[in-house]
Each structure stands twice: as C-alpha cells, then as structure tokens.
Design an enzyme around this catalytic site. Structure first.
Site, mmCIF file in Angstrom:
data_model
loop_
_atom_site.group_PDB
_atom_site.id
_atom_site.type_symbol
_atom_site.label_atom_id
_atom_site.label_comp_id
_atom_site.label_asym_id
_atom_site.label_seq_id
_atom_site.Cartn_x
_atom_site.Cartn_y
_atom_site.Cartn_z
ATOM 1 N N LEU A 1 0.817 -1.209 0.000
ATOM 2 C CA LEU A 1 0.000 0.000 0.000
ATOM 3 C C LEU A 1 0.853 1.261 0.000
ATOM 4 O O LEU A 1 0.451 2.280 -0.568
ATOM 5 C CB LEU A 1 -0.934 -0.017 1.212
ATOM 6 C CG LEU A 1 -2.032 -1.082 1.163
ATOM 7 C CD1 LEU A 1 -2.704 -1.219 2.527
ATOM 8 C CD2 LEU A 1 -3.066 -0.728 0.090
ATOM 9 N N TYR A 2 2.002 1.219 0.635
ATOM 10 C CA TYR A 2 2.893 2.384 0.613
ATOM 11 C C TYR A 2 3.286 2.720 -0.823
ATOM 12 O O TYR A 2 3.159 3.873 -1.273
ATOM 13 C CB TYR A 2 4.134 2.128 1.459
ATOM 14 C CG TYR A 2 5.193 3.198 1.291
ATOM 15 C CD1 TYR A 2 4.993 4.479 1.797
ATOM 16 C CD2 TYR A 2 6.372 2.938 0.603
ATOM 17 C CE1 TYR A 2 5.941 5.477 1.625
ATOM 18 C CE2 TYR A 2 7.329 3.925 0.431
ATOM 19 C CZ TYR A 2 7.110 5.189 0.940
ATOM 20 O OH TYR A 2 8.054 6.165 0.763
ATOM 21 N N SER A 3 3.771 1.727 -1.570
ATOM 22 C CA SER A 3 4.203 1.967 -2.946
ATOM 23 C C SER A 3 3.053 2.479 -3.802
ATOM 24 O O SER A 3 3.216 3.434 -4.578
ATOM 25 C CB SER A 3 4.752 0.668 -3.551
ATOM 26 O OG SER A 3 5.880 0.215 -2.847
ATOM 27 N N LYS B 1 1.994 6.158 -2.722
ATOM 28 C CA LYS B 1 2.993 7.158 -3.113
ATOM 29 C C LYS B 1 2.936 7.406 -4.618
ATOM 30 O O LYS B 1 3.089 8.552 -5.082
ATOM 31 C CB LYS B 1 4.404 6.716 -2.711
ATOM 32 C CG LYS B 1 4.669 6.756 -1.222
ATOM 33 C CD LYS B 1 4.561 8.158 -0.632
ATOM 34 C CE LYS B 1 5.799 8.979 -0.867
ATOM 35 N NZ LYS B 1 5.767 10.273 -0.131
#
Length: 347
Positions: free
Chosen positions: A141-143, A146
């Site tokens: 989810l971070y990738s 972002k």
C-alpha cells in the site's frame, strides 16, 4: 521565501527546516498537535502550524502567505489498512495541493520515493531513469499510494503553480530512528540479521538526508518551465554494495556483520507465512512485519538510479559523500547517548 514544511518533526522534515533557516527563509513547520515538538519548540525563529493532513481547515491556515510547500509528511510504515494509507498519502496530498493552489502558493515540492515504480515481478535494475512508467501492480500500500500521490502532484502543475516530485532512495543520516538503517543495525547488534543476499552482490543507490534536502532546495529555485510536472530520482554519488555497507555500519557501531545464510526455500516459506499472518487485523494495523516481499526486494535486488535529469534541471549535485555521512552519523550517535539510543524507535 516563506516556506511550509510538512513532516517537520520527523527525520527528513527536521533537516529541511534546519537548512531552510540557514538559507534565510521564513519557515512554518506543520506538525500534528500530538507530535514530539521539543526540537521545534527550541527554535523560536520557526513558526509552528498545528494540524493534520486530514483536516482541510488546518491546511488552509498553514499555507496562508506561503511561497513554497515542501511536502515530506507521509505514512511510510509497512503495515496498516488501505484506508489509513489512502487518507494520509493520497487524500492528504490532495487536500494540501488544493489548499496551496487556492492560497496562491507558487511552488509545491513533493518528497516521493522510487518505491512508487517498484514492480513485484521485476529483477535487478541498474541506472534507471525517469522514463520508466508507473506499474500496474505494486508491492504494498505504501508503494501504491505514493505513486498515486505523485501523479496527483505532477498533474496539478499549471502556470503560477509549479509542482514537481523528488524520489530519494534509502534516506539515511542523523536523527533517523525508524528508517531502514537503524532497523537493520538493531538486528546486527543482536546478531539477528542473516545474509539474505548470499553470494550475490546487491548494488543500490542510497541518499544521505543532506543530499535529499539539497535537492528540495534546488527544486524550490529551479526555473518553472524546466521542472514543472516532472519527477526526479535523487541519490548519493556512490553506487553502494548494500551488504558491504551494512557490514561497515555494523563494524562502526559494534554490531555483527551478517554471515548466517538462510536457504531460499526456507526464506520463501517464512515470507509467505508472515504475509498471511499480517492480514489479520490485530497485526495488520498495529505492527510492522519482520519480513515481507517488499522488504526482501529492497535487500536482495540491485536498484540504482540515474540522477542526470536532476543534475540538468535542478543543478543537483550531492553535497555529502558517503564517507563524510558516516562520520557525521557516528558523531551524532555519540551525541544522543550511543548506538542503542540510535536504534530505539521513537513513537
């Protein structure tokens, strides 16, 4: 200039605040009311702005009479729900963009990450540049968030409101208590970090915090027609042998360099099991997994970046070498009470 720095009580944000002050800018520091503000409170020449990326009203107040926004705040951990990541990284960025554009801010510099381009199924990559497209699938989810936020920033560019994104990889340096380096060093101090690369040489680009900040300040001044709507890889001058670097850090701070190897089938089983367990809400929302496909990729895949576009458009050159950065880090570790204070997570 009058600048706003989000994430100003954090690692990179605090260095941004310092360098903006040294450059003679008027600095407004955007912080959550419950953040550790001890350092900022000791800087009477910095104006605090209390709020949250979820609070549009606090964002509108924060950007009043501001020339440049440096947006470094984000959810960067490897756990949490989609709603948590989306609201902070995507909707928070959207709210800040809307507030800044409406207030007449002239420039918006977004601190992104090369993780926005990481594909789960890719192998080693050397000296890639900004022509690499966004993936269809992401590691985590971070990738994903972002990448979405970066695209929001880039498409918001227009005459009078210049936006750009910077992609520093593996930021390291003083004041970091939760990044990749203190986490790995903590394991090396206890002899818990195995050699995950085996015989393979893993070459990576890293980015000292001072180099990331230098790029941010360059982006604030670069000609709008040159940088508007663009994204740039930012990195140290050195191409780094990751596991040799970790061994050097272990030696510097009294840890044990990784030597124990884990058979690939065993490692794969551990990763799959961990990711299954971290789908359970009590773990998924509260604690970072000890190992994941994403963290494995960062430690076992070569990934180096061509910073030629940043050199051309931003006049970016690294201001700190790796050797100087390691000496700075050692001095700072001594100043805060030693290596255990360095690797101790800060809430």
């Amino acid at each position: 200039m009058r600048v706003l720095v989000t994430g100003s009580s954090g690692f990179l944000g605090s260095h941004l605040v310092d360098q903006c002050v040294r450059a003679g800018h008027d600095v407004r520091a955007f912080v959550r009311p419950d953040s550790d503000r001890a350092r900022l409170d000791g800087m009477p020449w910095v104006e605090p702005a209390y709020g949250d990326l979820a609070d549009a009203g606090s964002l509108r107040r924060a950007v009043e009479a501001v020339d440049v926004v440096f947006h470094s705040a984000a959810r960067v951990v490897d756990y949490g729900t989609r709603a948590q990541f989306w609201d902070t990284n995507v909707e928070g960025t959207r709210r800040l963009l809307d507030a800044a554009s409406g207030a007449g801010v002239r420039r918006f510099v977004f601190v992104s990450s090369p993780s926005a381009l990481m594909r789960p199924d890719e192998g080693d990559q050397y000296d890639i540049d900004e022509s690499v497209p966004y993936p269809d699938r992401w590691f985590n989810l971070y990738s994903e968030t972002k990448a979405v936020a970066e695209q929001l920033v880039r498409t918001a560019n227009r005459p009078g409101f210049t936006t750009c994104a910077l992609r520093p990889r593996g930021i390291w340096g003083p004041r970091d208590h939760s990044g990749f380096l203190p986490k790995l060093l903590a394991k090396m101090l206890d002899g818990r970090l195995p050699d995950l690369a085996g015989e393979k040489q893993v070459l990576v680009s890293l980015c000292h915090c001072d180099n990331a900040v230098a790029a941010c300040l360059r982006a604030a001044d670069a000609p709008a027609e040159r940088i508007g709507g663009n994204a740039y890889f930012i990195a140290d001058a050195e191409r780094t042998d990751l596991w040799a670097f970790l061994a050097r850090v272990a030696e510097l701070f009294g840890g044990r360099p990784p030597t124990r190897r884990v058979p690939a089938p065993v490692l794969g089983t551990v990763v799959r099991t961990t990711e299954l367990l971290w789908r359970l809400p009590p773990l998924a929302t509260r604690r970072e997994p000890p190992l994941s496909r994403y963290s494995m990729a960062l430690l076992t895949r070569s990934a180096t970046y061509d910073t030629g576009a940043a050199a051309r458009d931003l006049d970016y050159t690294p201001v700190v070498s790796q050797e100087t950065g390691l000496r700075q880090l050692a001095d700072w570790v001594d100043s805060v009470g030693g290596v255990r204070a360095f690797v101790r997570p800060v809430a």
